[in-house]
Design a protein around this motif. Structure first.
Motif, PDB file in Angstrom:
ATOM      1  N   LEU A  16      37.067  49.008  22.914  1.00  0.00           N
ATOM      2  CA  LEU A  16      38.500  49.150  22.669  1.00  0.00           C
ATOM      3  C   LEU A  16      39.299  49.248  23.966  1.00  0.00           C
ATOM      4  CD1 LEU A  16      40.920  49.511  20.766  1.00  0.00           C
ATOM      5  CD2 LEU A  16      40.416  51.965  20.749  1.00  0.00           C
ATOM      6  N   VAL A  26      34.741  43.468  16.503  1.00  0.00           N
ATOM      7  CA  VAL A  26      35.491  43.915  17.678  1.00  0.00           C
ATOM      8  C   VAL A  26      35.526  42.815  18.738  1.00  0.00           C
ATOM      9  CG1 VAL A  26      35.553  45.587  19.554  1.00  0.00           C
ATOM     10  CG2 VAL A  26      34.997  46.342  17.247  1.00  0.00           C
ATOM     11  N   SER A  67      41.336  47.377  12.072  1.00  0.00           N
ATOM     12  CA  SER A  67      40.292  48.290  12.538  1.00  0.00           C
ATOM     13  C   SER A  67      40.176  49.511  11.619  1.00  0.00           C
ATOM     14  CB  SER A  67      40.592  48.741  13.969  1.00  0.00           C
ATOM     15  OG  SER A  67      40.643  47.633  14.840  1.00  0.00           O
TER      16      SER A  67
END
Length: 257
Positions: A93, A146, A17
């Motif tokens: 997240l 993601v 990330s």
């Protein structure tokens, strides 16, 4: 071992990330170079801390508290960092980390992640009640990356839970098998011992999905004894006499070889 491996995967996720955030933010000129380095370095630091905690001589409670603090900090910083440009991406997240913390089975770890998520959402709502977001190809690419990471951890958690459930089912089945065998031999005599032995072998065959179970009792100074169970009756008629005859003729020395 599973916990350490999961923390390693989580750390790799933070490293990845950090690289993606640096590359995407740098080429879109959304932030200054100092802000880009600060955010990417923070994600790298989170990954390094998560791995380091697993190899330090710490108690399980301390390790969970520290790991929860790292993940909670990552949620706060990420949500606040993305709140102005893309609040939806920042929201993914916490979903991933909540998904992962379920696997650890620790309430304090789940609580720290949940509290950090709620606080970050309240702060984002207070800072910007109305936000106009513009998407380009970079935003869509970040979302895809993601989502791929979230799916990876979801499949990993699913596989781990299924393995644990299967192991528990096997243990439960073996305990049930031993209980049934003990109950079967509570009352045994010379008249019914052969029937009970065959029933016991049948229970073992059902438990381990076997087609043929053979129990051989070897006597050095006398004839051998044997008990068999067959899943298919037609095989029993063919093989049972041959197997008995084979062990009756085999020397004891070969049986113990």
């Amino acid at each position: 071992a599973t916990r350490i491996r999961l923390y390693q995967y989580l750390a790799l996720g933070f490293f990845f990330s950090g690289v993606v955030s640096f590359v995407m933010t740098y080429f879109t000129d959304r932030k200054s170079l100092e802000e880009i380095f600060a955010f990417g370095g923070f994600l790298f630091l989170c990954g390094i801390l998560l791995v380091s905690f697993q190899y330090l001589k710490l108690t399980s409670n301390v390790r969970d508290w520290l790991s929860g603090g790292v993940m909670g900090s990552a949620i706060l910083v990420t949500n606040l960092s993305y709140s102005a440009a893309d609040p939806l991406t920042g929201w993914m997240l916490p979903v991933a980390l909540i998904l992962i913390t379920v696997l650890f089975g620790q309430k304090r770890l789940l609580a720290s992640v949940g509290v950090a998520t709620l606080i970050s959402l309240v702060v984002v709502a207070v800072r910007a009640t109305t936000v106009v977001v513009y998407f380009n190809w970079v935003d869509h690419l970040i979302r895809l990356i993601v989502l791929a990471v979230v799916l990876f951890f979801a499949f990993y958690i699913n596989r781990t839970f299924n393995r644990v459930i299967q192991e528990n089912q096997e243990k439960t089945g073996q305990q049930k098998l031993l209980s049934e065998i003990n109950a079967l031999f509570l009352k045994v005599s010379e008249q019914n011992v052969e029937k009970k032995m065959e029933t016991m072998l049948g229970l073992c065959g059902d438990q381990f999905a076997a087609q043929h179970v053979l129990l051989l009792i070897v006597h050095e100074d006398g004839p051998h004894e044997g008990y068999q169970w067959f899943l298919e009756p037609q095989r029993e008629a063919l093989l049972k006499p041959l197997v008995y005859r084979y062990f009756e003729l085999m020397p004891v020395s070969e049986l113990f070889a």
